[in-house]
Design a protein around this motif. Structure first.
Motif, mmCIF file in Angstrom:
data_model
loop_
_atom_site.group_PDB
_atom_site.id
_atom_site.type_symbol
_atom_site.label_atom_id
_atom_site.label_comp_id
_atom_site.label_asym_id
_atom_site.label_seq_id
_atom_site.Cartn_x
_atom_site.Cartn_y
_atom_site.Cartn_z
ATOM 1 N N ASP A 1 -25.285 -25.945 53.324
ATOM 2 C CA ASP A 1 -24.267 -26.987 53.127
ATOM 3 C C ASP A 1 -23.503 -26.838 51.816
ATOM 4 O OD1 ASP A 1 -24.967 -28.066 55.546
ATOM 5 O OD2 ASP A 1 -26.198 -29.671 54.696
ATOM 6 N N GLN A 2 -24.033 -26.056 50.883
ATOM 7 C CA GLN A 2 -23.374 -25.864 49.599
ATOM 8 C C GLN A 2 -22.555 -24.580 49.529
ATOM 9 O OE1 GLN A 2 -26.015 -26.564 46.220
ATOM 10 N NE2 GLN A 2 -27.331 -27.765 47.569
ATOM 11 N N VAL A 3 -22.600 -23.778 50.609
ATOM 12 C CA VAL A 3 -21.822 -22.529 50.645
ATOM 13 C C VAL A 3 -20.364 -22.882 50.908
ATOM 14 C CG1 VAL A 3 -21.443 -20.349 51.869
ATOM 15 C CG2 VAL A 3 -23.777 -21.117 51.367
ATOM 16 N N ARG A 4 -19.488 -22.353 50.079
ATOM 17 C CA ARG A 4 -18.046 -22.616 50.167
ATOM 18 C C ARG A 4 -17.298 -21.291 50.245
ATOM 19 N NH1 ARG A 4 -19.990 -26.833 50.903
ATOM 20 N NH2 ARG A 4 -20.099 -28.625 49.537
ATOM 21 N N ILE A 5 -16.164 -21.337 50.922
ATOM 22 C CA ILE A 5 -15.275 -20.171 50.986
ATOM 23 C C ILE A 5 -13.908 -20.620 50.486
ATOM 24 C CG2 ILE A 5 -14.134 -18.493 52.477
ATOM 25 C CD1 ILE A 5 -16.556 -18.738 54.359
ATOM 26 N N ARG A 6 -13.342 -19.847 49.584
ATOM 27 C CA ARG A 6 -12.004 -20.128 49.048
ATOM 28 C C ARG A 6 -11.142 -18.890 49.192
ATOM 29 N NH1 ARG A 6 -13.606 -24.491 49.509
ATOM 30 N NH2 ARG A 6 -14.190 -25.975 47.921
ATOM 31 N N ARG A 7 -9.920 -19.098 49.658
ATOM 32 C CA ARG A 7 -8.955 -18.001 49.780
ATOM 33 C C ARG A 7 -7.888 -18.133 48.702
ATOM 34 N NH1 ARG A 7 -6.991 -17.767 56.083
ATOM 35 N NH2 ARG A 7 -9.022 -17.286 57.022
ATOM 36 N N ALA A 8 -7.608 -17.056 48.041
ATOM 37 C CA ALA A 8 -6.472 -16.988 47.110
ATOM 38 C C ALA A 8 -6.481 -15.610 46.485
ATOM 39 C CB ALA A 8 -6.562 -18.064 46.030
ATOM 40 N N PRO A 9 -5.398 -14.911 46.498
ATOM 41 C CA PRO A 9 -4.114 -15.287 47.090
ATOM 42 C C PRO A 9 -4.105 -15.038 48.600
ATOM 43 C CG PRO A 9 -3.950 -13.118 46.076
ATOM 44 C CD PRO A 9 -5.350 -13.629 45.808
#
Length: 135
Positions: A73-81
């Motif tokens: 539940d604490q795993v996050r994915i962020r895209r940039a750029p």
């Protein structure tokens, strides 16, 4: 990730997989490459539970260990750029990896990573212990 029809098309991105706010993997992709990694890891965990053979890459094994330890539940994915060419994504990925490693971040990437020889369970513990507060 299937080969794109046109690698010069601006459909690529760089993504980070994080536990909370701690980045532990950097990659590049297009379409659903980032979220497909999570599904792939869950399939590998299930294969392992069934006693079927699993070929673990370091980043996949680290993510599996975090999920098995109850941190899914604490795993996050962020895209940039986003919206860049494949070449631009590869360059941005490498620059981000170099920047994070320069700051002392322990990543689970196999390429461009001086920590790639650490066992997955050690990298997972480092990531868990790097969480701010009581992790």
């Amino acid at each position: 990730m299937p080969n794109p029809a046109n690698p010069n098309k601006c459909e690529f991105y760089v993504y980070r997989i994080m536990l909370g706010s701690v980045v532990f993997y950097v990659g590049h992709g297009r379409d659903r490459r980032d979220t497909d990694r999570i599904r792939y890891v869950k399939r590998q965990i299930e294969r392992k539970r069934q006693g079927l053979p699993v070929h673990w890459h370091l980043s996949i094994e680290v993510l599996a260990k975090l999920i098995e330890e109850g941190f899914e539940d604490q795993v996050r994915i962020r895209r940039a750029p986003e919206g860049i060419t494949k070449r631009q994504a590869k360059i941005a990925e490498r620059l981000l990896i170099d920047r994070l490693i320069g700051r002392g971040t322990v990543l689970s990437n196999e390429q461009h990573n001086p920590h790639r020889d650490l066992p997955a369970h050690i990298i997972a513990k480092i990531i868990i212990n790097a969480q701010p507060g009581d992790a």
